[in-house]
Design an enzyme around this catalytic site. Structure first.
Site, short mmCIF file in Angstrom:
data_model
loop_
_atom_site.label_atom_id
_atom_site.label_comp_id
_atom_site.label_asym_id
_atom_site.label_seq_id
_atom_site.Cartn_x
_atom_site.Cartn_y
_atom_site.Cartn_z
N HIS A 1 23.84 29.57 -5.30
CA HIS A 1 23.01 30.74 -5.99
C HIS A 1 22.14 31.74 -5.33
O HIS A 1 21.56 31.42 -3.91
CB HIS A 1 22.46 29.83 -7.21
CG HIS A 1 22.92 29.47 -8.19
ND1 HIS A 1 22.28 28.59 -9.14
CD2 HIS A 1 24.07 29.41 -8.40
CE1 HIS A 1 23.20 27.65 -10.16
NE2 HIS A 1 24.09 28.48 -9.02
N LYS A 56 15.47 29.89 -20.27
CA LYS A 56 15.93 31.27 -20.57
C LYS A 56 16.34 31.05 -21.61
O LYS A 56 15.91 32.19 -22.74
CB LYS A 56 16.93 31.94 -19.83
CG LYS A 56 17.44 33.30 -20.10
CD LYS A 56 18.58 33.72 -19.19
CE LYS A 56 19.23 35.07 -19.86
NZ LYS A 56 20.46 34.31 -20.95
#
Length: 978
Positions: A167, A623
């Site tokens: 990532h 999120k």
């Protein structure tokens, strides 16, 4: 001696190291950057430190004193801005680089100090086991009466995997990571020579010049990548950690564990099975990354194998030199003797090359044959890798080469058994035993790869495949399901999809491929499953661990992957659904229950030992719903899944998709594992290690050991029935439900329901500039959409961290707590009790303390000035400021103490010491963002393009570079990106 004095004494060597590194950096700045740069750096450092001191005093001041301090703060703030705005771009870049390099050096010093403290702890006359260590685990066994049979049963079922991901959150270039390791080695050398001295040594340190040279090279190294990494670049970075750290550190952990068990359980008579392994997504994670495909998977495994077999050959060569036993003074087993004869027949030319003397040294002879056979294995790889490894393929190599890691392991065990039979126990249990452990752990693949793809990609590929072949209509007509004959797969509802998938899975035929005109996307999906089959044949079934389905929401998502496995001839590959949003976490148990009741899928699960991995996404759920709701839903989802597995006789392994930052599930790993719901770990766990966490946790050998032992200890302690910690009471569950609902509503109201929030976010953070940083091969957004939903969780957290709001990690929590306490007379007392007694609540609130400590509303208000609409700026800034203060205030009332992290003084001091050095970078970032956006935003120009560009374009490119430098520096200073 007070606690504070003891802490200062323990940290004195760290302060000495930082001073020594800082002095060397100062000399490099003056030599290569000039005195003006050095003086500007020092002026800003002192001013920001003074501002911080005034702010701390203000927190406890009243009346006239508070007013005076506020005036001092405003004057200092204005002075700092004046200096920053007065720097021309060349000066600004050098000052930013100075602070950034300083953080890399401080980070290295702190890492090494952890190693120093661990050594001191272990070597003290009456050592108290370090919390979370394997030695502490032995004491834990004693305290809880863990007997030999309970321990044996646990070790046999234990399965832990730490999975490296690519990532894009590692902002630090590989060359800087390597130089930081060199600095750590130099600190270690200094410590061994002058460790007892806190001042300057009387005689010069012989390696001072080497230290000065390394830091000078750091100053002259560009911290910004000018070319976006490709997937193979990321693979090579992963191999760096495997090569340099994991290859030796992981077997060392096993050795320590076995020695401790032998001491505490002398009658156990059990070799610790290979329960802890390293996995990887690097090269196999296709979700949202068009640069990763089927060939990337095979290339990654081949590169890893070439590196690994080179390690094995070196180890065997070393053993062959060491094992000089003569047949005149030792004996070998009949099995080993026959094996040597077979090798000699297989390699007659090499046998003659070894000579007559080696015939008298059976162990050396056998190991030499093994070395040669491994060379043949290397040579049978792809030509480029064989050449790189120094081997040339020949026609006879195939018959000589080891076909699998199991063949190599069998030979090593023959040597080991023969040594034991001849009484050479100490020799056998030295380097040879370690090599056997390494082959058991790493096979011929080093780190097993996971493959990941988005659920929609499978549905789209299946739809096209069925449409082009016409098979759906044929099967539907033959089975009497006439309603499916004319429908496209994508237009079907869930029940229709399941009906068709059952027909496809029961049909023994394989779809014809040759001559089909398929889109690139569908060809990639089909090619990926072919690559998985090929990888498992070439490297062994353990080389590809599982197939992960991102955004899994239905049973059909799982059966689609099962269908593609059937088509490619793959059996026994675990299919792992990834549940990522709040809604998915709430519904995952129902989806999995339907899967376990589906005979076709249940047979698939049975084919790999009645085990089901389920991945839970910390990043996207946070999120989506905020930290509190995400944490609570993850907790409850694990409870439901564990109960479901027990009901259906399926072993559930939770795969925790944690990030580095708190907003993505990060935080201390030992406490996080202990905070999992009782009865859900059961000795089996997978955890992602992402982005900047790789260099932080695996950049140094002893730090890697410490991180891995924390995981092992946490998992074992969480898995022993006689040691289960406090479970939540029904009242606590009720309280968490209320807090979660309230926090969720507050978070969603600001982030998703306020139509102007996106504008505030884009202007008050560097989100629009992050995509230019070249920190990963994957795009910032899943699609080309502009909304928050399409933004990946990593840049979402990264941008808020940069602007010092750190918003995703705390917003909504303070308001929820306040609402609850005001409605419940005993609410505060209950929350305090939950913090004291419940590991989940303690881990959550301690992480909240950490993230609030890294947030800084004073600095964040400077970022808010970048928002063009004044009414919008004031409205949202006021909401965020008020919620931050609410959260901070209520948190302190729950956990106790006058300031955040009073219960964690080491971390508190580290953050307080760093902040004055991070602040100048934040001031620069705000000023540079304003200038860059005024000129039209980021621009990257090649050398050739710069020659043709106008002055304004060149200025934009230089400003872009300067902004990227600040992003790197702040990430290094806060030790978090995404």
């Amino acid at each position: 001696m007070s606690e504070q004095e003891r802490r200062q004494e323990k940290d004195a060597p760290l302060r000495r190291d930082i001073r020594m590194l800082g002095d060397a950096l100062g000399r490099a700045i003056q030599q290569y950057g000039g005195s003006e740069v050095f003086e500007t750096v020092e002026h800003l450092r002192r001013s920001c430190k003074r501002l911080r001191d005034y702010a701390e005093q203000l927190a406890h001041a009243e009346g006239a004193e508070a007013e005076q301090l506020q005036r001092e703060i405003e004057a200092l703030d204005a002075e700092i801005m004046r200096v920053v705005e007065g720097c021309d771009l060349r000066m600004a870049i050098d000052v930013i680089r100075a602070f950034t390099i300083y953080f890399h050096l401080v980070n290295t010093a702190e890492q090494y100090h952890r190693i120093r403290r661990r050594r001191e702890h272990e070597n003290s006359p009456e050592p108290t086991p370090q919390r979370g260590s394997l030695a502490a685990l032995m004491r834990f066994f004693e305290q809880h009466g863990v007997d030999r049979e309970s321990l044996r049963a646990l070790l046999q079922r234990l399965s832990i995997e730490l999975v490296f991901t690519a990532h894009p959150t590692e902002a630090t270039r590989r060359t800087l990571i390597i130089k930081s390791r060199q600095v750590a080695d130099l600190l270690d050398a200094y410590d061994r020579e002058y460790g007892h001295l806190l001042g300057r040594p009387q005689r010069p340190w012989p390696r001072q010049r080497e230290l000065e040279s390394t830091i000078a090279l750091l100053w002259r190294t560009d911290a910004v990548r000018h070319v976006r990494p490709q997937p193979l670049d990321e693979v090579k970075m992963g191999i760096y950690y495997l090569d340099e750290i994991i290859y030796e550190a992981l077997p060392e952990l096993y050795e320590e564990f076995e020695q401790l068990l032998e001491r505490h359980y002398p009658d156990l008579d059990l070799r610790v099975p290979p329960f802890l392994r390293i996995g990887s997504w690097i090269g196999g994670d296709q979700d949202g990354n068009p640069n990763v495909g089927p060939e990337t998977l095979l290339q990654a495994l081949r590169l890893q194998r070439a590196s690994l077999l080179t390690h094995y050959r070196r180890s065997i060569e070393s053993l062959a030199r060491e094992y000089s036993q003569s047949i005149n003074y030792s004996t070998v087993t009949e099995e080993l003797r026959r094996s040597i004869e077979e090798d000699a027949a297989r390699l007659p030319d090499y046998d003659r090359e070894l000579g007559e003397q080696t015939r008298l040294e059976p162990y050396r002879r056998k190991l030499s044959f093994m070395w040669k056979r491994l060379g043949a294995t290397l040579a049978t790889m792809a030509p480029a890798q064989a050449e790189e490894a120094g081997e040339a393929a020949s026609a006879s190599q195939q018959t000589v080469a080891y076909r699998s890691a199991e063949e190599l392991l069998a030979d090593l065990r023959l040597v080991y058994a023969s040594l034991l039979a001849d009484g050479e126990r100490e020799v056998a249990n030295g380097a040879l035993a370690r090599l056997i452990r390494q082959v058991e752990l790493f096979g011929f693949h080093f780190a097993a790869l996971d493959v990941r793809q988005h659920s929609e990609r499978h549905a789209q590929a299946l739809s096209e495949l069925l449409r082009v072949t016409g098979l759906a209509a044929t099967l539907a007509s033959a089975s009497g399901a006439e309603g499916l004959t004319s429908k496209d797969y994508l237009d079907m509802n869930e029940e229709e999809r399941l009906q068709l998938l059952e027909l496809l899975l029961r049909d023994p035929r394989v779809l014809p491929r040759r001559g089909l005109q398929l889109s690139r996307e569908t060809a990639t999906v089909l090619g990926t499953f072919e690559a998985i089959r090929q990888a498992r044949e070439e490297f062994g079934s353990r080389a590809v661990t599982c197939y992960i389905i991102s955004m899994a929401r239905t049973l059909s998502d799982l059966l689609e992957v099962q269908f593609f496995c059937k088509e490619a001839g793959i059996s026994g590959l675990p299919i792992v659904p990834l549940f990522e949003t709040i809604a998915d976490l709430r519904g995952c148990a129902a989806i999995m229950e339907r899967a376990f009741r589906c005979p076709l899928y249940r047979q698939w699960v049975a084919s790999h030992g009645d085990e089901q991995q389920i991945m839970l996404g910390y990043s996207d759920s946070s999120k989506d719903g905020g930290m509190l709701t995400s944490g609570w839903e993850l907790y409850q989802a694990q409870q439901r899944l564990a109960a479901l597995g027990e009901r259906y006789g399926v072993g559930i392994t939770i795969f925790h998709g944690r990030g580095g930052a708190i907003g993505r599930g990060g935080g201390p790993i030992y406490e996080a594992i202990l905070g999992q719901p009782p009865g859900t770990v059961n000795g089996r766990i997978r955890i992602t290690e992402q982005g900047e966490m790789l260099s932080f946790k695996y950049g140094l050998h002893e730090i890697a050991l410490r991180n891995m032992e924390l995981v092992v200890t946490g998992v074992i302690e969480s898995s022993l029935p006689q040691a289960q910690r406090c479970e939540e009471s029904p009242r606590w569950v009720q309280i968490m439900d209320r807090l979660s609902l309230s926090a969720y509503q507050r978070y969603r109201r600001l982030i998703y329901e306020d139509r102007e929030f996106l504008t505030f976010f884009e202007q008050a953070t560097p989100i629009l500039e992050l995509g230019w940083l070249n920190i990963g091969s994957r795009p910032v957004r899943r699609t080309s959409g502009r909304n928050i939903e399409e933004l990946r969780a990593i840049p979402w957290v990264f941008s808020w961290m940069q602007s010092r709001y750190v918003l995703p990690s705390w917003y909504g929590i303070g308001g929820a707590i306040e609402e609850f306490v005001r409605a419940e007379p005993e609410g505060l007392r209950e929350l305090q009790e939950m913090y004291r007694s419940w590991p989940f609540m303690r881990a959550f609130l301690d992480n909240l303390q950490m993230t609030l400590s890294k947030a800084d509303m004073h600095i964040a208000r400077h970022y808010a000035t970048l928002v063009a609409d004044e009414e919008l700026r004031q409205r949202i800034s006021a909401e965020i400021d008020a919620e931050y203060e609410r959260t901070r205030s209520w948190l302190l009332r729950i956990v106790g103490g006058k300031a955040l992290l009073d219960n964690s003084p080491v971390l508190q001091r580290s953050i307080r010491l760093r902040n004055p050095y991070v602040d100048p970078l934040s001031y620069f970032q705000v000023v540079l963002l304003r200038r860059l956006r005024a000129l039209g935003g980021p621009l990257d120009l090649s050398k050739a393009e710069q020659q043709e560009a106008g002055e304004q374009e060149r200025e934009r490119a230089r400003l872009t570079y300067a902004v990227l430098l600040t992003i790197n520096g702040i990430a290094a200073g806060l030790r978090n990106t995404g």
